[in-house]
Design a protein around this motif. Structure first.
Motif, PDB file in Angstrom:
ATOM      1  N   VAL A  64      -2.689   2.346  -9.330  1.00  0.00           N
ATOM      2  CA  VAL A  64      -1.240   2.568  -9.177  1.00  0.00           C
ATOM      3  C   VAL A  64      -0.076   1.829  -9.705  1.00  0.00           C
ATOM      4  O   VAL A  64       1.030   2.084  -9.824  1.00  0.00           O
ATOM      5  N   LYS A  65      -0.575   0.737 -10.352  1.00  0.00           N
ATOM      6  CA  LYS A  65       0.532  -0.118 -10.939  1.00  0.00           C
ATOM      7  C   LYS A  65       1.007   0.475 -12.119  1.00  0.00           C
ATOM      8  O   LYS A  65       0.639   1.265 -12.671  1.00  0.00           O
ATOM      9  N   GLY A  66       2.483   0.177 -12.022  1.00  0.00           N
ATOM     10  CA  GLY A  66       3.187   0.918 -12.757  1.00  0.00           C
ATOM     11  C   GLY A  66       3.808   2.322 -12.460  1.00  0.00           C
ATOM     12  O   GLY A  66       4.578   2.734 -13.246  1.00  0.00           O
ATOM     13  N   ARG A  67       3.261   2.744 -11.641  1.00  0.00           N
ATOM     14  CA  ARG A  67       3.557   4.238 -11.130  1.00  0.00           C
ATOM     15  C   ARG A  67       4.133   4.170  -9.829  1.00  0.00           C
ATOM     16  O   ARG A  67       5.141   4.871  -9.551  1.00  0.00           O
ATOM     17  N   PHE A  68       3.771   3.200  -8.645  1.00  0.00           N
ATOM     18  CA  PHE A  68       4.109   2.955  -7.465  1.00  0.00           C
ATOM     19  C   PHE A  68       4.896   1.913  -7.306  1.00  0.00           C
ATOM     20  O   PHE A  68       4.475   0.762  -7.773  1.00  0.00           O
ATOM     21  N   THR A  69       5.807   1.814  -6.420  1.00  0.00           N
ATOM     22  CA  THR A  69       6.693   0.709  -5.977  1.00  0.00           C
ATOM     23  C   THR A  69       6.760   0.584  -4.629  1.00  0.00           C
ATOM     24  O   THR A  69       7.433   1.649  -3.846  1.00  0.00           O
ATOM     25  N   MET A  70       6.366  -0.379  -3.804  1.00  0.00           N
ATOM     26  CA  MET A  70       6.720  -0.655  -2.312  1.00  0.00           C
ATOM     27  C   MET A  70       7.869  -1.407  -2.117  1.00  0.00           C
ATOM     28  O   MET A  70       8.168  -2.366  -2.759  1.00  0.00           O
ATOM     29  N   SER A  71       8.669  -1.294  -1.141  1.00  0.00           N
ATOM     30  CA  SER A  71       9.781  -2.136  -0.668  1.00  0.00           C
ATOM     31  C   SER A  71       9.847  -2.010   0.715  1.00  0.00           C
ATOM     32  O   SER A  71       9.070  -1.096   1.658  1.00  0.00           O
ATOM     33  N   ARG A  72      10.858  -2.882   1.481  1.00  0.00           N
ATOM     34  CA  ARG A  72      10.829  -2.605   2.829  1.00  0.00           C
ATOM     35  C   ARG A  72      12.236  -2.953   3.236  1.00  0.00           C
ATOM     36  O   ARG A  72      12.948  -3.707   2.558  1.00  0.00           O
ATOM     37  N   GLN A  82       7.537   4.296  -2.952  1.00  0.00           N
ATOM     38  CA  GLN A  82       7.896   5.297  -4.148  1.00  0.00           C
ATOM     39  C   GLN A  82       6.822   5.473  -5.332  1.00  0.00           C
ATOM     40  O   GLN A  82       6.406   4.641  -5.760  1.00  0.00           O
ATOM     41  N   MET A  83       6.301   6.811  -5.034  1.00  0.00           N
ATOM     42  CA  MET A  83       5.319   7.058  -6.153  1.00  0.00           C
ATOM     43  C   MET A  83       5.852   7.999  -7.313  1.00  0.00           C
ATOM     44  O   MET A  83       6.437   9.001  -7.020  1.00  0.00           O
ATOM     45  N   ASN A  84       5.589   7.629  -8.428  1.00  0.00           N
ATOM     46  CA  ASN A  84       6.238   8.381  -9.693  1.00  0.00           C
ATOM     47  C   ASN A  84       5.165   8.450 -10.444  1.00  0.00           C
ATOM     48  O   ASN A  84       3.789   8.058 -10.464  1.00  0.00           O
ATOM     49  N   ASN A  85       5.305   9.664 -11.253  1.00  0.00           N
ATOM     50  CA  ASN A  85       4.168  10.191 -12.238  1.00  0.00           C
ATOM     51  C   ASN A  85       2.951  10.412 -11.500  1.00  0.00           C
ATOM     52  O   ASN A  85       1.678   9.815 -11.970  1.00  0.00           O
ATOM     53  N   LEU A  86       2.844  11.293 -10.460  1.00  0.00           N
ATOM     54  CA  LEU A  86       1.822  11.193  -9.616  1.00  0.00           C
ATOM     55  C   LEU A  86       0.575  12.169 -10.460  1.00  0.00           C
ATOM     56  O   LEU A  86       1.095  13.000 -11.309  1.00  0.00           O
ATOM     57  N   GLU A  87      -0.475  12.029 -10.133  1.00  0.00           N
ATOM     58  CA  GLU A  87      -1.756  12.589 -10.589  1.00  0.00           C
ATOM     59  C   GLU A  87      -2.686  13.166  -9.602  1.00  0.00           C
ATOM     60  O   GLU A  87      -2.440  12.744  -8.222  1.00  0.00           O
ATOM     61  N   PRO A  88      -3.319  14.429  -9.892  1.00  0.00           N
ATOM     62  CA  PRO A  88      -4.139  15.095  -8.892  1.00  0.00           C
ATOM     63  C   PRO A  88      -4.982  13.826  -8.071  1.00  0.00           C
ATOM     64  O   PRO A  88      -5.421  14.083  -6.928  1.00  0.00           O
ATOM     65  N   GLU A  89      -5.582  12.697  -8.952  1.00  0.00           N
ATOM     66  CA  GLU A  89      -6.386  11.732  -8.386  1.00  0.00           C
ATOM     67  C   GLU A  89      -5.475  11.055  -7.037  1.00  0.00           C
ATOM     68  O   GLU A  89      -6.054  10.240  -6.370  1.00  0.00           O
TER      69      GLU A  89
END
Length: 126
Positions: A64-72, A82-89
Motif C-alpha cells: 500500500v506504500k504510495g497509495r495509502f496515508t494514515m493520520s490521526r 486515506q486510500m487512493n488508487n484502490l485495486e481489487p486486491e
C-alpha cells in the motif's frame, strides 16, 4: 465498554479513493500506536499501516506504500486511512486497533494490538 468504531467503507471502482475513519469510545489512545489491518476472504489478517501517538511517524505494508496515508487527530480521538488508487486486491474487511504497549513500535503484527474495532467492508470492483 471499550470500543473502536470504523466507518467510511463501501464499494468503489478500481482507481478510486476511500477514506476510512476510526473513533475511540472510552478507549485511551494516549501514547499508543494505532494500526490499520485488513482481512480478505480465505486469507490471514495483515497489517496495513501504523502511526505513533504524535502522528509524526508511520509505517506501511509494501502493498500500500504510495497509495495509502494514515493520520490521526488526538483531540477528537480519531484515526484516518486515506486510500487512493484502490485495486481489487485491496478488497477486505478493514480494522483499526490500538497497540498494547505505550512505547512506539509501529508494528504491523496483529499480536502487538489488544483493542480492535468490529471492522468495515471495503470492496474494489468494477
Amino acid at each position: 465498554q471499550l470500543q473502536l468504531v470504523e466507518s467510511g467503507g463501501g464499494l468503489v471502482q478500481p482507481g478510486g479513493s476511500l477514506r476510512l475513519s476510526c473513533v475511540a469510545s472510552r478507549v485511551r489512545l494516549d501514547y499508543h500506536d494505532i494500526g490499520w489491518f485488513r482481512q480478505a476472504p480465505g486469507k490471514e489478517r495483515e497489517g496495513v499501516s501504523s502511526i505513533n501517538y504524535s502522528g509524526g511517524r508511520t509505517s506501511y505494508a509494501d502493498s500500500v506504500k504510495g497509495r495509502f496515508t494514515m493520520s490521526r487527530d488526538n483531540a477528537e480521538k480519531m484515526v484516518y486511512l486515506q486510500m487512493n488508487n484502490l485495486e481489487p486486491e485491496d478488497t477486505a474487511i478493514y480494522y483499526c486497533a490500538r497497540a498494547r504497549e505505550t512505547w512506539s513500535l509501529l508494528s504491523l503484527h496483529a499480536n502487538d494490538y489488544d483493542i480492535w474495532g468490529q471492522g468495515i467492508q471495503v470492496t474494489v470492483s468494477s
